[in-house]
Design an enzyme around this catalytic site. Structure first.
Site, PDB file in Angstrom:
ATOM      1  N   GLY A 291       1.884   6.766   3.514  1.00 29.53           N
ATOM      2  CA  GLY A 291       1.283   7.972   4.071  1.00 29.53           C
ATOM      3  C   GLY A 291      -0.230   7.846   4.108  1.00 29.53           C
TER       4      GLY A 291
ATOM      5  N   SER B 236       1.651   0.010   2.743  1.00 26.27           N
ATOM      6  CA  SER B 236       0.750   0.842   3.526  1.00 26.27           C
ATOM      7  C   SER B 236      -0.156   1.631   2.572  1.00 26.27           C
ATOM      8  CB  SER B 236       1.571   1.749   4.455  1.00 26.27           C
ATOM      9  OG  SER B 236       0.778   2.312   5.457  1.00 26.27           O
ATOM     10  N   TRP B 237      -0.185   2.962   2.651  1.00 24.65           N
ATOM     11  CA  TRP B 237      -0.959   3.734   1.670  1.00 24.65           C
ATOM     12  C   TRP B 237      -0.492   3.440   0.248  1.00 24.65           C
ATOM     13  CZ3 TRP B 237      -4.908   6.211  -0.165  1.00 24.65           C
ATOM     14  CH2 TRP B 237      -4.754   7.051  -1.269  1.00 24.65           C
TER      15      TRP B 237
ATOM     16  N   ASP C  43       1.907  -6.248  12.741  1.00 22.40           N
ATOM     17  CA  ASP C  43       1.705  -4.913  12.189  1.00 22.40           C
ATOM     18  C   ASP C  43       0.519  -4.289  12.926  1.00 22.40           C
ATOM     19  OD1 ASP C  43       1.024  -2.667  10.667  1.00 22.40           O
ATOM     20  OD2 ASP C  43       1.482  -3.640   8.767  1.00 22.40           O
TER      21      ASP C  43
ATOM     22  N   HIS D 212       5.021  -3.044  11.139  1.00 13.43           N
ATOM     23  CA  HIS D 212       4.547  -2.385   9.925  1.00 13.43           C
ATOM     24  C   HIS D 212       5.664  -1.943   8.994  1.00 13.43           C
ATOM     25  CE1 HIS D 212       1.772  -0.124   7.432  1.00 13.43           C
ATOM     26  NE2 HIS D 212       2.461   0.988   7.607  1.00 13.43           N
TER      27      HIS D 212
END
Length: 316
Positions: free
Chosen positions: A45, A112-113, A266, A294
Site C-alpha cells: 500500500g 512494495s510498501w 515491474d 509487480h
C-alpha cells in the site's frame, strides 16, 4: 491465476485485536507452528491490508507466521483513519505486537510498501531482525512517487488516462493534492469513487499481463478506500521517512542477510530501485524474475519468494 506453487490454504490458530495510540485498533493473526521460527508478513500500500493468500508463502510446519493489518487498513479500525498514521507509528506498532506475542527476533517479509516498512523497522530495531525477504522494492523517494503519479502513462496510457480523468480538468495540475482532498471528503459519494479510480489504476498496472481478477480485487470498496486514502496521505508527506531516506541509513542493517525478489517488468516499482538497494546492502541477494511485473502472485514471483523463504529456513 493458478497458485499451486504456494502452500495450501490454512486458517489462523490465533487472532486478536491490539489497542494502539490515537484510537487505532490493530487486527493480527498467527498461522502455522506456534513453536516455529517467527516471520512477520508486512502488506503493501500503504493501506492495502493483508489477505488469506498471504499465509501461503510459508511452510506451516516450520514457520510461526504473524500477519497484521496496519493502521487504517483491512480489518484494523477505524478503516482509512489518517490521524496518528505515520511510518513512525507503524514501526512502533510492530514493536508493540512483537512484545505482546513474546517474540525475541523475527524474519521480515514484505513487498512494495511492505518492503519500505520492513527497512524502516529493521533500521530502527536491527537487533530484532534475523533477515529480510523483500519484493518489488519501494524506497519512497520523490522520483518513485512521481513515477507512480505521472510516469506510468508512458507504459499504461489507458490506465493513466482513466486515473486522471476522474478529476475535473482544472484539478489535474496537482493530481496528488486533488485526489487527497477527494479521498478525505466525508461524503462517500465523493471519496468512494475517487478511491476506486486510484485503486483500479494501481491494480491495472500491477501485472505483466492484464488480470481482471487483480483489478476487481483492487476495486472492492474496503480495499480501495484504505489503499487510496492512506497511500495518498503517505505520498503527500514523503512517506514519513527519515532525513536522507532509507538508503542513507543502510549501515544500521549492513550485517542483516536479505533476499530481494524483483519482477523485471515491474511498472509500479521499477527494477532500478531494487538494484539501488542491493548495491547499498552487502548481504543482500537479488533475484530478478524475467517474466513478471509487480504483483506477488505472478507465477515467477511466487516461486522466487517461496524459494527465498526456504533459504532462510535452511539458515536456521
Amino acid at each position: 491465476m493458478p497458485r499451486g506453487d504456494l502452500f495450501p490454504d490454512i486458517a489462523p490458530y490465533e487472532t486478536g485485536l491490539l489497542p494502539l495510540s490515537g484510537g487505532h485498533v490493530m487486527y493480527w493473526e498467527q498461522v502455522g507452528s506456534p513453536r516455529g521460527q517467527p516471520v512477520l508478513f508486512l502488506h503493501g500500500g500503504p493501506g492495502a491490508g493483508a489477505g488469506a493468500v498471504h499465509r501461503r508463502f510459508f511452510d506451516p510446519g516450520h514457520w510461526r507466521v504473524v500477519i497484521f493489518d496496519q493502521r487504517g487498513a483491512g480489518r484494523s479500525r477505524p478503516l482509512g483513519e489518517l490521524r496518528d498514521n505515520t511510518t513512525q507509528h507503524l514501526v512502533g506498532d510492530i514493536e508493540a505486537l512483537r512484545k505482546s506475542l513474546g517474540i525475541e527476533r523475527w524474519l521480515l517479509f514484505g513487498g512494495s510498501w511492505g518492503s519500505t516498512l520492513a527497512l524502516a523497522y529493521a533500521q530502527a530495531h536491527p537487533e530484532r531482525v534475523t533477515g529480510c525477504v523483500l519484493r518489488g522494492v519501494f524506497l519512497g523517494r520523490k522520483e518513485e512517487v512521481e513515477w507512480f503519479l505521472t510516469g506510468l502513462r508512458r507504459v499504461f496510457p489507458d490506465a493513466w488516462s482513466a486515473f486522471v480523468e476522474h478529476l475535473p480538468p482544472e484539478e489535474r495540475q496537482d493530481i496528488l493534492g486533488s485526489y487527497l482532498r477527494r479521498l478525505c471528503d466525508p461524503d462517500p459519494m465523493v471519496h468512494l469513487p475517487a478511491a476506486r479510480a486510484w485503486s483500479q489504476y494501481e491494480g491495472s498496472c500491477s501485472t505483466l499481463l492484464p488480470s481482471p481478477d487483480t483489478v476487481a480485487s483492487f476495486a472492492q470498496d474496503r480495499t480501495a478506500l484504505g489503499l487510496a486514502r492512506i497511500e495518498a496521505h503517505y505520498f503527500a508527506h514523503d512517506l514519513f521517512l527519515p532525513e536522507g531516506g532509507l538508503l542513507a541509513h543502510m549501515d544500521r542493517i549492513a550485517h542483516i542477510p536479505a533476499e530481494v525478489v524483483q519482477g523485471r517488468y515491474d511498472m509500479v516499482c521499477p527494477a532500478e530501485t531494487a538494484f539501488d538497494l542491493v548495491a547499498a546492502w552487502p548481504r543482500a541477494r537479488l533475484t530478478v524474475v524475467p517474466d513478471a511485473g509487480h504483483s506477488a502472485l505472478e507465477p515467477g514471483v511466487r516461486t522466487a519468494l517461496v524459494s527465498a523463504v526456504e533459504r532462510f529456513r535452511r539458515r536456521g
